[in-house]
Motif scaffolding. Sequence first.
Motif, PDB file in Angstrom:
ATOM      1  N   GLU A 253      -6.912   5.344  -1.617  1.00  0.00           N
ATOM      2  CA  GLU A 253      -6.846   4.306  -0.592  1.00  0.00           C
ATOM      3  C   GLU A 253      -8.123   4.378   0.250  1.00  0.00           C
ATOM      4  O   GLU A 253      -8.741   3.433   0.675  1.00  0.00           O
ATOM      5  CB  GLU A 253      -5.712   4.836   0.327  1.00  0.00           C
TER       6      GLU A 253
ATOM      7  N   ASP B 264      -3.728  10.119  -4.065  1.00  0.00           N
ATOM      8  CA  ASP B 264      -3.479   8.676  -3.281  1.00  0.00           C
ATOM      9  C   ASP B 264      -4.139   8.638  -2.073  1.00  0.00           C
ATOM     10  O   ASP B 264      -4.653   7.468  -1.844  1.00  0.00           O
ATOM     11  CB  ASP B 264      -1.855   8.833  -2.913  1.00  0.00           C
TER      12      ASP B 264
ATOM     13  N   PRO C 180      -1.078   8.576   2.583  1.00  0.00           N
ATOM     14  CA  PRO C 180      -0.161   9.355   1.809  1.00  0.00           C
ATOM     15  C   PRO C 180      -0.611  10.920   1.879  1.00  0.00           C
ATOM     16  O   PRO C 180      -1.800  11.081   2.546  1.00  0.00           O
ATOM     17  CB  PRO C 180      -0.134   8.746   0.416  1.00  0.00           C
TER      18      PRO C 180
ATOM     19  N   GLU D 162       0.811  -1.279   0.035  1.00  0.00           N
ATOM     20  CA  GLU D 162      -0.124  -0.055  -0.069  1.00  0.00           C
ATOM     21  C   GLU D 162       0.946   1.125  -0.033  1.00  0.00           C
ATOM     22  O   GLU D 162       1.893   1.438   0.399  1.00  0.00           O
ATOM     23  CB  GLU D 162      -0.909  -0.028   1.313  1.00  0.00           C
ATOM     24  N   LEU D 163       0.222   2.244  -0.670  1.00  0.00           N
ATOM     25  CA  LEU D 163       0.890   3.817  -0.481  1.00  0.00           C
ATOM     26  C   LEU D 163       0.820   4.102   0.918  1.00  0.00           C
ATOM     27  O   LEU D 163       0.315   3.463   1.868  1.00  0.00           O
ATOM     28  CB  LEU D 163      -0.052   4.683  -1.329  1.00  0.00           C
TER      29      LEU D 163
END
Length: 477
Positions: free
Chosen positions: A311, A307, A302, A212-213
């Motif tokens: 998410e 972003d 993030p 994941e970011l």
Amino acid sequence: MSETSGEAREDQAPVGETLLEREALHYIRELIRIDSVNTGDPRTIGDGETRAARLVLSALAEVGLEGELVESTPGRGNVVARLRGAGPDGGPPERGALVVHAHLDVVPVDGQDWRHPPFGAEIHDGLLYGRGAVDMKNFAGVLVAVARSYAREGFVPPRDLVFAFFADEEAGGTWGAKWLVEHRPDLFAGATEALSEVGGFSVPIPPASPGELGSEVPDAAGAPDRPRRAYLVATAEKGVAWARITARGRPGHGSRPTPDNPVVRIGRAVAAIGDHRFPFTRTPALEVFLQRFGEARGQGFPDAAADVEAELAGLGFTGSLLGAGARDTASPTVLDAGSKTNVIPGVATASLDLRVLPGHEDSFIEELRDVVGADVELEVSTWIAPIASPVDAPIVAAMQQAIEADDPEGLVVPYLLPASTDNKHLSRLGIAGYGFVPLRVPDGFDVFGQFHTADEHIPVDALAFSARVTERLLRLA
């Protein structure tokens, strides 16, 4: 309607572990059985709200808690009762009163396919079905049970508790909270905070995936391996406005196109609104959500807006709710132009539903004007301002404490509600509103998705949880 020939046999009503839980379920079901549908049209609204209000009034009077039934107009009943509080030394309370409120009206069921009677309050497979099971006779019944429990005990809270049961929330509160604020503000004298819908329901906190970011949370090692639940509290609400855009031009015969045809211009403006995305905004509520939720799952969110949105989208119904509260929106809803096919009209209009974030009232309208263009008029009519309450207020800490007693790893996190509640009307009296109706539900259960839907339902054990946590919260808050 219910299944034919009664083949789906109703469960036997569960016996709650405590009188509080039993009474909460009892009054929730009794209220659901009262058809208090609010069509929004005075000609088709009966006396259901007043009948529900009388039930509440009688239940409170039975234990010696005096309330007042106020009919703003015949059939539109409201009930308000105040439980007096005291300070540590028995003197006046050190804090302002807390208004805990629910609405007694429900939306229509016409045109929906119900498997179980919408006003039957039937229980099947541990689920209570009925209009208002979530929105929001569930909380009304819980409040009745809590108030009765306090009255029997002789409990003196640390601040006045104002139990309010409103009519007409589903049609804007004109004959409910709004009317009482304008005509009976004395009922809320000294109140500084309010507690009601939409929030308090649990959502799963999924563990972060390795790919994941976002950044690792410094204390991520302390994140538990087993799933945790977050309980959302609405600390802010979007504002609501209705607007109309109008294009004017020279009318004429359809055989001779005109350069200023208002239908063409209004169509361009509507298309421009539909294509426009207002900026993603990290509101104070969203900032705290991202911080606390990220810490709980073991990985932060993030910084880049795109972003973050990506998410949030991965959080399912939780993410969709949060995403809706991160942008201003403008939705074209009604078009009106012309009356005859061979006549170019002189005027074309479109109606807009507007939802605006706190603090964006002026900038939003300016941006919308730029989107529709200078050759189209913009007129805002109905306007209900957005509201925002402190995300770090002591009452939020009290919510956390009340939840932990039943769910030790539960986490209360703020969010911004993209819709409206009666808290907006109370805010005109300087009352800070919070949306928190505690409900612990299975991870895949979308509480928000139950609002206004067919076969509206809620797990019965979630209602027992709601009664316990609410009773505890009002002692602490």
